[in-house]
Design an enzyme around this catalytic site. Structure first.
Site, mmCIF file in Angstrom:
data_model
loop_
_atom_site.group_PDB
_atom_site.id
_atom_site.type_symbol
_atom_site.label_atom_id
_atom_site.label_comp_id
_atom_site.label_asym_id
_atom_site.label_seq_id
_atom_site.Cartn_x
_atom_site.Cartn_y
_atom_site.Cartn_z
ATOM 1 C CB THR A 191 -0.919 0.009 1.231
ATOM 2 O OG1 THR A 191 -1.620 -1.240 1.277
ATOM 3 C CG2 THR A 191 -1.910 1.156 1.154
ATOM 4 C CE LYS A 211 -4.873 -1.811 1.091
ATOM 5 N NZ LYS A 211 -5.550 -2.477 2.188
HETATM 6 N N1 LIG Z 1 -0.793 -6.083 7.970
HETATM 7 C C1 LIG Z 1 -1.971 -5.887 7.387
HETATM 8 O O1 LIG Z 1 -3.043 -6.101 7.984
HETATM 9 C C2 LIG Z 1 -2.040 -5.434 5.946
HETATM 10 C C3 LIG Z 1 -3.215 -5.677 5.216
HETATM 11 C C4 LIG Z 1 -3.267 -5.283 3.864
HETATM 12 C C5 LIG Z 1 -2.176 -4.618 3.292
HETATM 13 N N2 LIG Z 1 -1.057 -4.370 4.055
HETATM 14 C C6 LIG Z 1 0.068 -3.663 3.408
HETATM 15 O O2 LIG Z 1 1.039 -4.650 3.076
HETATM 16 C C7 LIG Z 1 2.348 -4.042 3.127
HETATM 17 C C8 LIG Z 1 3.256 -4.902 4.019
HETATM 18 O O3 LIG Z 1 2.674 -4.899 5.326
HETATM 19 P P1 LIG Z 1 3.193 -5.884 6.480
HETATM 20 O O4 LIG Z 1 2.067 -5.973 7.467
HETATM 21 O O5 LIG Z 1 3.773 -7.125 5.900
HETATM 22 O O6 LIG Z 1 4.358 -4.979 7.114
HETATM 23 P P2 LIG Z 1 5.544 -5.436 8.098
HETATM 24 O O7 LIG Z 1 5.242 -6.715 8.758
HETATM 25 O O8 LIG Z 1 5.852 -4.226 8.935
HETATM 26 O O9 LIG Z 1 6.767 -5.684 7.092
HETATM 27 C C9 LIG Z 1 7.324 -4.596 6.404
HETATM 28 C C10 LIG Z 1 8.241 -5.104 5.304
HETATM 29 O O10 LIG Z 1 8.801 -3.970 4.622
HETATM 30 C C11 LIG Z 1 10.216 -4.108 4.614
HETATM 31 N N3 LIG Z 1 10.860 -2.808 4.583
HETATM 32 C C12 LIG Z 1 10.615 -1.749 5.403
HETATM 33 N N4 LIG Z 1 11.410 -0.697 5.055
HETATM 34 C C13 LIG Z 1 12.171 -1.119 4.014
HETATM 35 C C14 LIG Z 1 13.147 -0.510 3.210
HETATM 36 N N5 LIG Z 1 13.508 0.771 3.383
HETATM 37 N N6 LIG Z 1 13.717 -1.244 2.214
HETATM 38 C C15 LIG Z 1 13.330 -2.527 1.999
HETATM 39 N N7 LIG Z 1 12.412 -3.174 2.717
HETATM 40 C C16 LIG Z 1 11.813 -2.473 3.707
HETATM 41 C C17 LIG Z 1 10.521 -4.864 5.880
HETATM 42 O O11 LIG Z 1 11.834 -5.376 5.835
HETATM 43 P P3 LIG Z 1 12.618 -5.685 7.234
HETATM 44 O O12 LIG Z 1 12.080 -7.008 7.695
HETATM 45 O O13 LIG Z 1 14.042 -5.726 6.842
HETATM 46 O O14 LIG Z 1 12.290 -4.555 8.182
HETATM 47 C C18 LIG Z 1 9.427 -5.923 5.819
HETATM 48 O O15 LIG Z 1 9.727 -6.904 4.877
HETATM 49 C C19 LIG Z 1 2.146 -2.622 3.627
HETATM 50 O O16 LIG Z 1 2.144 -1.720 2.545
HETATM 51 C C20 LIG Z 1 0.790 -2.665 4.311
HETATM 52 O O17 LIG Z 1 0.137 -1.407 4.346
HETATM 53 C C21 LIG Z 1 -0.943 -4.785 5.341
#
Ligand SMILES: NC(=O)c1ccc[n+]([C@@H]2O[C@H](COP(=O)([O-])OP(=O)(O)OC[C@H]3O[C@@H](n4cnc5c(N)ncnc54)[C@H](OP(=O)(O)O)[C@@H]3O)[C@@H](O)[C@H]2O)c1
Length: 298
Positions: free
Chosen positions: A96, A171
């Site tokens: 997102t 979205k």
């Molecule tokens: N969680 C939900 O309920 C949900 C639902 C729908 C959509 N989303 C969307 O899906 C996406 C991922 O969410 P998530 O829940 O999986 O987040 P998360 O658990 O916080 O994971 C974040 C990911 O982004 C990576 N990252 C952060 N900064 C970075 C950078 N500068 N360079 C490269 N990689 C980086 C992290 O790597 P590291 O491990 O190295 O930190 C990790 O792989 C987001 O855009 C979120 O809005 C989330």
């Protein structure tokens, strides 16, 4: 079956990759911190230490990282996808991100000959694990058909809204509505408490009434019992990021976002008191804490 590079092994990536593997695809995972990528090896994924190695020879690259900065890093940063993916590769941004960045990225990817699509998803990590995500797609029809067999094992529904940028646009608007529901529910449950109404009874009645959206059904129960998603489903930090991207987009296209900004303020308040990494359903505790602090000042 396709060869896929999956960038981002956070909460969503951890849940999405096993379904791609179960769907018969081969998946090479890259994550900035490699330890999280390795957690996916038992499910059958391979792990690459660099993006260049992950995207070598693949049919499609998926990105599922946190925000615009992360998306910039993995796609256009040094050693990013645009430096290394072969022309003709399907390039899928599922994170997102802001609409402004998404469209800019689409332009860069097209200039490199990549077949770019925006495929953000609705559904928390538990929905991702259960393969019940809903995918909002923007892209050319022929690219959507090419990526469909990769989206199907992860989702219960795929909605193609139109050209690149439209899946992301929907979205972002969808997220604002969701954030408003969660914030308004916290305020309503907090008001019920002040009125001396039993919160379990309130959760039942809100869920049973016309107010009973899935957000209300799920979060009212957590707010009543104090038992929140474990592991955490979505944080105030995540909510704030999504809501602000959505509000800014709505204003950018000439719409309004007053309610969205009010919801964002509640998530900002949670971050300000140090609760940015808690569950978003704890918004009711954020309101209780604000009341406690206000009373202590008087
Ligand atoms: N969680 C939900 O309920 C949900 C639902 C729908 C959509 N989303 C969307 O899906 C996406 C991922 O969410 P998530 O829940 O999986 O987040 P998360 O658990 O916080 O994971 C974040 C990911 O982004 C990576 N990252 C952060 N900064 C970075 C950078 N500068 N360079 C490269 N990689 C980086 C992290 O790597 P590291 O491990 O190295 O930190 C990790 O792989 C987001 O855009 C979120 O809005 C989330």
């Amino acid at each position: 079956m396709a060869k896929i590079a999956f960038l981002g092994a956070g909460a969503m990536g951890q849940a999405m990759v096993p379904n791609l593997l179960r769907g018969g695809h081969s998946v090479c995972v890259y994550n900035r911190s490699i330890d999280k990528a390795r957690l996916l090896e038992p499910a059958g994924a391979t792990v690459a230490p660099t993006i260049a190695e992950a995207v070598n020879g693949v049919d499609a690259v998926f990105s599922m990282v946190i925000d615009d900065n992360a998306s910039r890093d993995v796609w256009t940063g040094p050693g990013g996808v645009l430096d290394s993916a072969a022309p003709g590769t399907l390039a899928v941004e599922s994170s997102t991100v802001s609409n402004k960045w998404l469209r800019e990225l689409g332009g860069h990817a097209a200039a490199k000959g990549l077949r770019f699509l925006d495929c953000p998803v609705a559904g928390r990590p538990d929905a991702a694990a259960a393969a019940t995500l809903v995918v909002y797609v923007g892209g050319k029809p022929e690219d959507v058909e090419a990526v469909r067999p990769m989206l199907e094992p992860m989702s219960r529904r795929i909605i193609h809204f139109g050209p690149v940028g439209t899946g992301n646009a929907f979205k972002l608007i969808y997220n604002v509505l969701g954030a408003v529901q969660v914030a308004a529910l916290a305020e309503s449950m907090n008001a019920c408490e002040a009125a001396g109404i039993d919160l379990n009874a309130a959760a039942d009645a809100f869920s049973d009434g016309n107010t009973g959206s899935p957000h209300v059904k799920r979060h009212s129960r957590s707010m009543a019992t104090g038992e929140h998603d474990n592991p955490i489903g979505f944080t105030p930090h995540g909510r704030l990021k999504d809501t602000l991207y959505g509000c800014q987009y709505q204003e950018q296209i000439g719409g309004q976002a007053k309610l969205g900004y009010a919801a964002a303020a509640l998530f900002q308040q949670m971050i300000d008191i140090g609760w940015g990494e808690r569950n978003d359903s704890e918004a009711i505790d954020g309101l209780r804490e604000e009341t406690r602090r206000r009373n202590a000042r008087q």
